[in-house]
Design a protein around this motif. Structure first.
Motif, short mmCIF file in Angstrom:
data_model
loop_
_atom_site.label_atom_id
_atom_site.label_comp_id
_atom_site.label_asym_id
_atom_site.label_seq_id
_atom_site.Cartn_x
_atom_site.Cartn_y
_atom_site.Cartn_z
N LEU A 94 11.77 21.27 -32.06
CA LEU A 94 10.82 20.60 -32.94
C LEU A 94 11.52 19.58 -33.83
CD1 LEU A 94 8.45 23.44 -34.22
CD2 LEU A 94 7.96 21.68 -32.52
N ILE A 95 10.81 18.47 -34.05
CA ILE A 95 11.28 17.43 -34.97
C ILE A 95 10.32 17.37 -36.15
CG2 ILE A 95 12.39 16.05 -33.18
CD1 ILE A 95 9.85 14.21 -33.26
N GLU A 96 10.69 16.60 -37.17
CA GLU A 96 9.82 16.35 -38.32
C GLU A 96 8.65 15.48 -37.85
OE1 GLU A 96 9.09 16.47 -42.59
OE2 GLU A 96 10.65 17.49 -41.45
N CYS A 97 7.43 15.83 -38.22
CA CYS A 97 6.25 15.05 -37.82
C CYS A 97 5.79 14.21 -39.01
CB CYS A 97 5.13 15.99 -37.38
SG CYS A 97 3.64 15.12 -36.87
N ASP A 98 5.50 12.93 -38.77
CA ASP A 98 5.10 12.05 -39.88
C ASP A 98 3.62 12.19 -40.25
OD1 ASP A 98 3.90 10.72 -37.77
OD2 ASP A 98 5.04 8.87 -37.99
N GLU A 99 2.89 13.07 -39.58
CA GLU A 99 1.46 13.26 -39.88
C GLU A 99 1.19 14.54 -40.67
OE1 GLU A 99 -0.98 12.82 -36.42
OE2 GLU A 99 0.01 10.96 -35.84
N GLY A 100 2.18 15.42 -40.73
CA GLY A 100 1.99 16.68 -41.44
C GLY A 100 3.09 17.66 -41.07
N ASP A 101 2.83 18.94 -41.35
CA ASP A 101 3.82 19.99 -41.12
C ASP A 101 3.48 20.77 -39.86
OD1 ASP A 101 5.28 19.45 -43.55
OD2 ASP A 101 3.58 20.33 -44.62
N LEU A 102 4.46 20.92 -38.98
CA LEU A 102 4.30 21.71 -37.76
C LEU A 102 4.67 23.16 -38.05
CD1 LEU A 102 6.04 19.25 -35.30
CD2 LEU A 102 3.59 19.77 -35.38
N GLU A 103 3.86 24.07 -37.53
CA GLU A 103 4.14 25.48 -37.76
C GLU A 103 3.60 26.32 -36.60
OE1 GLU A 103 3.11 28.77 -41.21
OE2 GLU A 103 3.11 26.65 -41.75
N TRP A 104 4.38 27.32 -36.19
CA TRP A 104 3.92 28.27 -35.17
C TRP A 104 3.04 29.31 -35.88
CZ3 TRP A 104 4.38 27.21 -30.20
CH2 TRP A 104 5.40 26.35 -29.78
N ILE A 105 1.78 29.41 -35.47
CA ILE A 105 0.82 30.29 -36.13
C ILE A 105 0.38 31.38 -35.14
CG2 ILE A 105 -1.47 30.41 -37.23
CD1 ILE A 105 0.40 28.68 -38.86
N PRO A 106 0.39 32.65 -35.57
CA PRO A 106 -0.10 33.71 -34.69
C PRO A 106 -1.56 33.47 -34.29
CG PRO A 106 1.06 34.65 -36.57
CD PRO A 106 0.90 33.17 -36.84
N ARG A 107 -1.87 33.75 -33.04
CA ARG A 107 -3.21 33.51 -32.50
C ARG A 107 -4.30 34.11 -33.39
NH1 ARG A 107 -5.55 35.13 -26.54
NH2 ARG A 107 -7.71 35.33 -27.22
N GLU A 108 -4.07 35.34 -33.87
CA GLU A 108 -5.13 36.01 -34.65
C GLU A 108 -5.41 35.33 -35.99
OE1 GLU A 108 -1.27 38.28 -35.43
OE2 GLU A 108 -2.31 37.60 -33.63
N GLN A 109 -4.53 34.43 -36.43
CA GLN A 109 -4.74 33.71 -37.69
C GLN A 109 -5.39 32.33 -37.51
OE1 GLN A 109 -1.14 33.49 -40.03
NE2 GLN A 109 -0.67 35.66 -39.69
N LEU A 110 -5.42 31.83 -36.27
CA LEU A 110 -5.88 30.45 -36.04
C LEU A 110 -7.29 30.19 -36.54
CD1 LEU A 110 -4.51 29.43 -32.53
CD2 LEU A 110 -3.58 28.95 -34.79
#
Length: 161
Positions: A94-110
């Protein structure tokens, strides 16, 4: 009209999500979305999703699937055709995204994250691997979803807030 792509990249039971916080005049400001963006000239949906994923995340897709199309109609924004994908294969970091913050989110929280109401409809369809290719249409008035259909058949909407 504009054509866009959106992909939900899965790793174990987590999905890579973008918290849209950095772009000016962003219609999706402070919402959580998959990865994607607008088509460039001469691109297919597959070309666009591979390029956008690489640009926004640094990841190179190795296994992905075209799952559906969503037609967005709005009283504010131009009509949009969004091509939906899922992926479970990629390489890179993963790289820094200029549109926001990237994060791995557990499916049950989506489904509890701040997002467009229609996103929750297609996320449930994407979670179902047996679901065939689908076409959705959403009509929004401002941020409010006023109509939804799947494969031409109206869907019931969640009760008003």
């Amino acid at each position: 009209m504009r054509n866009t792509t959106l992909i939900y990249i899965q790793k174990n039971d987590n999905y890579l999500m973008l918290h849209r916080t950095k772009k000016k005049n962003d219609q999706s400001h402070d919402k959580w979305l998959g990865i994607g963006g607008k088509f460039e000239d001469k691109e297919s949906p597959e070309d666009c999703v591979v390029r956008e994923t690489k640009e926004e995340t640094g990841l190179t897709l190795t296994h992905y699937k075209y799952r559906g199309i969503v037609t967005f109609v709005s009283d504010i924004w131009e009509t949009e055709y969004m091509h939906l994908f899922t992926a479970d294969g990629f390489t890179g970091n993963l790289i820094e995204c200029d549109e926001g913050d990237l994060e791995w989110i557990p499916r049950e929280q989506l489904l509890s994250l701040p997002a467009w109401e229609g996103d929750k409809i297609f996320l449930n369809l994407l979670f179902d691997e047996t679901q065939p290719f689908f076409s959705l249409k959403f009509i929004y008035e401002g941020d409010t979803l006023t109509f939804a259909s799947k494969d031409g058949v109206p869907l019931p909407l969640a009760s008003s807030h």
